[in-house]
Design a protein around this motif. Structure first.
Motif, short mmCIF file in Angstrom:
data_model
loop_
_atom_site.label_atom_id
_atom_site.label_comp_id
_atom_site.label_asym_id
_atom_site.label_seq_id
_atom_site.Cartn_x
_atom_site.Cartn_y
_atom_site.Cartn_z
N VAL A 52 -9.18 2.18 -11.79
CA VAL A 52 -8.54 1.39 -10.74
C VAL A 52 -8.94 -0.07 -10.94
N ALA A 53 -7.99 -0.97 -10.75
CA ALA A 53 -8.22 -2.39 -11.05
C ALA A 53 -8.31 -3.23 -9.78
N ASP A 54 -9.26 -4.14 -9.78
CA ASP A 54 -9.37 -5.15 -8.74
C ASP A 54 -9.33 -6.51 -9.42
N TYR A 55 -8.20 -7.20 -9.27
CA TYR A 55 -8.05 -8.54 -9.85
C TYR A 55 -7.74 -9.54 -8.74
N ALA A 56 -8.34 -9.28 -7.56
CA ALA A 56 -8.21 -10.15 -6.39
C ALA A 56 -6.81 -10.13 -5.79
N GLN A 57 -6.04 -9.07 -6.08
CA GLN A 57 -4.75 -8.93 -5.43
C GLN A 57 -4.96 -8.59 -3.94
N ARG A 58 -4.02 -8.94 -3.10
CA ARG A 58 -4.19 -8.75 -1.67
C ARG A 58 -4.39 -7.28 -1.30
N GLY A 59 -3.79 -6.38 -2.06
CA GLY A 59 -3.90 -4.96 -1.75
C GLY A 59 -5.06 -4.26 -2.42
N ALA A 60 -5.99 -5.00 -3.03
CA ALA A 60 -7.03 -4.40 -3.87
C ALA A 60 -7.86 -3.35 -3.13
N ALA A 61 -8.35 -3.69 -1.95
CA ALA A 61 -9.23 -2.76 -1.22
C ALA A 61 -8.50 -1.48 -0.86
N MET A 62 -7.25 -1.61 -0.41
CA MET A 62 -6.48 -0.43 -0.02
C MET A 62 -6.09 0.40 -1.24
N GLU A 63 -5.77 -0.27 -2.34
CA GLU A 63 -5.44 0.45 -3.57
C GLU A 63 -6.66 1.24 -4.07
N ARG A 64 -7.81 0.62 -4.00
CA ARG A 64 -9.03 1.29 -4.44
C ARG A 64 -9.32 2.49 -3.54
N ARG A 65 -9.15 2.31 -2.24
CA ARG A 65 -9.39 3.42 -1.31
C ARG A 65 -8.43 4.57 -1.58
N ALA A 66 -7.15 4.24 -1.82
CA ALA A 66 -6.16 5.27 -2.11
C ALA A 66 -6.52 6.00 -3.40
N ALA A 67 -6.92 5.25 -4.43
CA ALA A 67 -7.29 5.86 -5.71
C ALA A 67 -8.48 6.80 -5.54
#
Length: 236
Positions: A52-67
């Motif tokens: 899972v990638a975090d590149y400071a996109q606005r949805g990063a935290a929610m994307e990580r939680r979903a993953a």
């Protein structure tokens, strides 16, 4: 597909027959396509290695939680984090975009290849579909629009050529290349995917905003697929 390019198998059965059990690095954003792909790989007996990638996109935290929820639900360890926050933030400081990293798929694929090599994976799987391959041509018609050249058939073929040189032991697969987003959703239903665990919104809110480009694409695809989304998916 354009130019007769063969980018992936059209059906789950074709993917299942394509190769014996293997370790597959999967770019898991938490969205519909990558979530379905996670279940596809599991159903064929492959060993997914989710990233899972975090590149400071606005949805990063929610994307990580979903993953993380998707991995837990699939009986897998938490996804490996591709931490590109510093890089993304430097771009975000200059342009306040939902997705601050230009040409992000090129960057993410490069980092994923490093993880694939480290974790002894023989394949990297991307959740791009037929609809994705059409986006850049549409964006190109709008002056000033941010292009999506790293979501095209030409990009996939070029990336495969690079992998042949850099890491020939690692293949790049795009199993959903010949499926529309709606068809991917139907595949997820067949596999028993809980879509309430997925997240697609570009704005990063607790519930999908329902109006950003990704939310609109998601809504259209579910309607086209004839599948009712879980209650409480959207703010409105």
């Amino acid at each position: 597909l354009e130019g007769g390019m063969h980018l992936g198998m059209a059906s789950a059965a074709a993917i299942e027959m394509a190769s014996p059990t293997r370790r597959v690095a999967l770019l898991l954003s938490g969205g519909v396509e990558s979530a379905v792909l996670l279940h596809q790989l599991k159903s064929f007996g492959h060993v997914p290695v989710p990233l899972v990638a975090d590149y400071a996109q606005r949805g990063a935290a929610m994307e990580r939680r979903a993953a993380e929820h998707l991995c837990r639900n699939a009986g897998l360890p938490p996804p490996l984090l591709m931490d590109l926050r510093a890089l993304g933030s430097s771009f975000q400081a200059e342009n306040r975009l939902h997705v601050p990293l230009p040409h992000r798929n090129l960057v993410l694929l490069s980092v994923a290849l490093g993880w694939a090599t480290q974790r002894k994976c023989s394949e990297i799987a991307l959740g791009l579909n037929k609809d994705d391959f059409m986006k850049d041509a549409e964006f190109a018609k709008t002056p000033g629009a941010v292009r999506y050249t790293t979501g095209t058939a030409a990009f996939v073929e070029s990336a495969r050529a690079v992998l042949e040189v850099v890491a020939p032991e690692v293949q790049l697969s795009v199993p959903q290349a010949e499926l529309t987003k709606a068809e991917v959703i139907r595949e997820g239903v067949n596999l028993g995917l809980d879509f309430s665990l997925t997240y697609s919104c570009m704005r990063g809110r607790d519930l999908h905003c329902g109006s950003c480009m990704q939310c609109q694409s998601r809504r259209r695809a579910f309607v086209e697929a004839g599948v009712v989304e879980p209650p409480g998916t959207y703010e409105k």
